[in-house]
Scaffold this motif. Structure first.
Motif, PDB file in Angstrom:
ATOM      1  N   ALA A 156       0.840  -1.205   0.000  1.00 15.64           N
ATOM      2  CA  ALA A 156       0.000   0.000   0.000  1.00 15.64           C
ATOM      3  C   ALA A 156       0.875   1.254   0.000  1.00 15.64           C
ATOM      4  CB  ALA A 156      -0.937  -0.005   1.203  1.00 15.64           C
ATOM      5  N   ALA A 157       1.922   1.261   0.819  1.00 11.26           N
ATOM      6  CA  ALA A 157       2.811   2.430   0.896  1.00 11.26           C
ATOM      7  C   ALA A 157       3.457   2.705  -0.461  1.00 11.26           C
ATOM      8  CB  ALA A 157       3.872   2.218   1.970  1.00 11.26           C
ATOM      9  N   LEU A 158       3.889   1.675  -1.126  1.00  7.52           N
ATOM     10  CA  LEU A 158       4.480   1.855  -2.462  1.00  7.52           C
ATOM     11  C   LEU A 158       3.462   2.458  -3.429  1.00  7.52           C
ATOM     12  CD1 LEU A 158       6.623  -1.372  -2.952  1.00  7.52           C
ATOM     13  CD2 LEU A 158       7.443   0.994  -2.932  1.00  7.52           C
ATOM     14  N   GLU A 159       2.256   1.918  -3.414  1.00  6.19           N
ATOM     15  CA  GLU A 159       1.194   2.428  -4.295  1.00  6.19           C
ATOM     16  C   GLU A 159       0.854   3.885  -3.974  1.00  6.19           C
ATOM     17  OE1 GLU A 159      -2.039  -0.338  -3.868  1.00  6.19           O
ATOM     18  OE2 GLU A 159      -0.916  -1.955  -4.833  1.00  6.19           O
ATOM     19  N   GLN A 160       1.021   4.282  -2.728  1.00  7.76           N
ATOM     20  CA  GLN A 160       0.708   5.645  -2.277  1.00  7.76           C
ATOM     21  C   GLN A 160       1.930   6.570  -2.343  1.00  7.76           C
ATOM     22  OE1 GLN A 160      -2.092   3.601   1.075  1.00  7.76           O
ATOM     23  NE2 GLN A 160      -1.057   5.434   1.731  1.00  7.76           N
ATOM     24  N   GLY A 161       3.037   6.086  -2.865  1.00  8.33           N
ATOM     25  CA  GLY A 161       4.240   6.890  -2.941  1.00  8.33           C
ATOM     26  C   GLY A 161       4.833   7.198  -1.574  1.00  8.33           C
ATOM     27  N   TRP A 162       4.633   6.289  -0.617  1.00  6.56           N
ATOM     28  CA  TRP A 162       5.096   6.444   0.758  1.00  6.56           C
ATOM     29  C   TRP A 162       4.547   7.714   1.393  1.00  6.56           C
ATOM     30  CZ3 TRP A 162       6.943   2.851   3.924  1.00  6.56           C
ATOM     31  CH2 TRP A 162       7.332   1.650   3.336  1.00  6.56           C
ATOM     32  N   ARG A 163       3.295   8.023   1.074  1.00  6.93           N
ATOM     33  CA  ARG A 163       2.595   9.159   1.684  1.00  6.93           C
ATOM     34  C   ARG A 163       1.381   8.626   2.429  1.00  6.93           C
ATOM     35  NH1 ARG A 163       4.276  14.146   0.517  1.00  6.93           N
ATOM     36  NH2 ARG A 163       5.945  14.222  -0.984  1.00  6.93           N
ATOM     37  N   CYS A 164       1.105   9.251   3.551  1.00  6.04           N
ATOM     38  CA  CYS A 164      -0.006   8.834   4.401  1.00  6.04           C
ATOM     39  C   CYS A 164      -1.337   8.928   3.647  1.00  6.04           C
ATOM     40  CB  CYS A 164      -0.035   9.711   5.652  1.00  6.04           C
ATOM     41  SG  CYS A 164      -1.453   9.405   6.730  1.00  6.04           S
ATOM     42  N   TYR A 165      -2.155   7.917   3.809  1.00  3.37           N
ATOM     43  CA  TYR A 165      -3.479   7.884   3.191  1.00  3.37           C
ATOM     44  C   TYR A 165      -4.322   9.080   3.617  1.00  3.37           C
ATOM     45  CZ  TYR A 165      -8.178   6.165   2.107  1.00  3.37           C
ATOM     46  OH  TYR A 165      -9.455   6.029   1.632  1.00  3.37           O
ATOM     47  N   TYR A 166      -4.154   9.537   4.853  1.00  2.36           N
ATOM     48  CA  TYR A 166      -4.977  10.618   5.387  1.00  2.36           C
ATOM     49  C   TYR A 166      -4.378  12.004   5.156  1.00  2.36           C
ATOM     50  CZ  TYR A 166      -7.452   6.804   7.642  1.00  2.36           C
ATOM     51  OH  TYR A 166      -8.162   5.657   7.878  1.00  2.36           O
ATOM     52  N   CYS A 167      -3.180  12.248   5.665  1.00  2.00           N
ATOM     53  CA  CYS A 167      -2.616  13.609   5.605  1.00  2.00           C
ATOM     54  C   CYS A 167      -1.763  13.852   4.369  1.00  2.00           C
ATOM     55  CB  CYS A 167      -1.831  13.932   6.874  1.00  2.00           C
ATOM     56  SG  CYS A 167      -0.276  13.023   7.069  1.00  2.00           S
ATOM     57  N   GLN A 168      -1.436  12.804   3.635  1.00  2.00           N
ATOM     58  CA  GLN A 168      -0.670  12.892   2.392  1.00  2.00           C
ATOM     59  C   GLN A 168       0.795  13.300   2.593  1.00  2.00           C
ATOM     60  OE1 GLN A 168      -2.370  12.067  -0.723  1.00  2.00           O
ATOM     61  NE2 GLN A 168      -3.688  11.297   0.891  1.00  2.00           N
ATOM     62  N   LEU A 169       1.284  13.302   3.823  1.00  2.00           N
ATOM     63  CA  LEU A 169       2.677  13.651   4.074  1.00  2.00           C
ATOM     64  C   LEU A 169       3.532  12.386   4.030  1.00  2.00           C
ATOM     65  CD1 LEU A 169       2.328  16.378   6.852  1.00  2.00           C
ATOM     66  CD2 LEU A 169       2.794  16.684   4.413  1.00  2.00           C
ATOM     67  N   PRO A 170       4.846  12.537   3.810  1.00  2.00           N
ATOM     68  CA  PRO A 170       5.716  11.364   3.692  1.00  2.00           C
ATOM     69  C   PRO A 170       5.805  10.583   5.003  1.00  2.00           C
ATOM     70  CG  PRO A 170       7.006  13.385   3.608  1.00  2.00           C
ATOM     71  CD  PRO A 170       5.567  13.784   3.648  1.00  2.00           C
ATOM     72  N   MET A 171       6.099   9.297   4.845  1.00  2.00           N
ATOM     73  CA  MET A 171       6.250   8.402   5.991  1.00  2.00           C
ATOM     74  C   MET A 171       7.583   7.685   5.880  1.00  2.00           C
ATOM     75  SD  MET A 171       2.494   6.564   5.951  1.00  2.00           S
ATOM     76  CE  MET A 171       2.734   5.935   4.283  1.00  2.00           C
ATOM     77  N   TRP A 172       8.007   7.093   6.981  1.00  2.00           N
ATOM     78  CA  TRP A 172       9.219   6.266   6.982  1.00  2.00           C
ATOM     79  C   TRP A 172       8.874   4.884   7.490  1.00  2.00           C
ATOM     80  CZ3 TRP A 172      10.747   4.280  11.657  1.00  2.00           C
ATOM     81  CH2 TRP A 172      10.259   4.904  12.805  1.00  2.00           C
ATOM     82  N   ASP A 173       9.722   3.921   7.130  1.00  2.00           N
ATOM     83  CA  ASP A 173       9.497   2.554   7.575  1.00  2.00           C
ATOM     84  C   ASP A 173      10.682   2.053   8.388  1.00  2.00           C
ATOM     85  OD1 ASP A 173       8.434  -0.064   7.820  1.00  2.00           O
ATOM     86  OD2 ASP A 173       9.512  -0.698   6.040  1.00  2.00           O
TER      87      ASP A 173
END
Length: 125
Positions: free
Chosen positions: A14-31
Motif C-alpha cells: 500500500a505504501a508503495l502504491e501511495q508513494g510512501w505518503r499517508c493515506y490521510y494527511c498525504q505527508l511522507p512516511m518512513w518505515d
C-alpha cells in the motif's frame, strides 16, 4: 489470522502504491530508518515518530474488516492512532475528510512539521 509478516507486506504494498505518503494527511512516511527521515527533513525524534508507516484497515477488524490488500492502506502513526482514539471512530472516508480539512487550515500537525515538510512534504529549498 494473517501473520505480522503478511500485514507488513500488505502495508508496504500500500505504501508503495501511495508513494510512501499517508493515506490521510498525504505527508511522507518512513518505515525502516527514522534517522534518515530526521536528517532529510531536519525534524526532531519526537515529531519523526508520528510519521512511522502503519497498516490501516479501512474497515476495522472489529467491524469485520479483513486483512486483505483491498482493505489495507498505509497511514502515518499519528493519523492512524488519532482515528482510533475515540470510543466510536469515524470510518476511514470521514476521517480522511476531517484530516484533509484540518490540514488545509494548518491545524492537524504542529507548525514545526509544516515548517520541516512544507505543504506537500518536500524538504525546504
Amino acid at each position: 489470522m494473517p501473520s505480522t509478516k503478511a500485514i507488513k507486506n500488505l502495508r508496504n504494498q500500500a505504501a508503495l502504491e501511495q508513494g510512501w505518503r499517508c493515506y490521510y494527511c498525504q505527508l511522507p512516511m518512513w518505515d525502516a530508518s527514522p534517522k534518515e527521515f530526521m536528517n532529510r527533513y531536519g525534524m526532531p525524534p519526537g515529531l519523526t515518530k508520528r510519521f512511522q508507516c502503519t497498516a490501516e484497515h479501512l474497515n476495522a477488524r472489529c467491524n469485520g474488516g479483513e486483512d486483505v490488500a483491498a482493505n489495507i492502506v498505509a497511514a502515518c502513526l499519528f493519523c492512524n492512532a488519532t482515528r482510533h482514539r475515540t470510543k466510536h471512530p469515524l470510518d476511514a472516508t470521514k476521517h480522511a475528510s476531517v484530516v484533509r480539512s484540518r490540514m488545509a487550515k494548518g491545524k492537524w500537525h504542529p507548525p514545526q512539521v509544516i515548517a520541516a515538510l512544507g505543504n506537500r512534504g518536500e524538504p525546504p529549498a
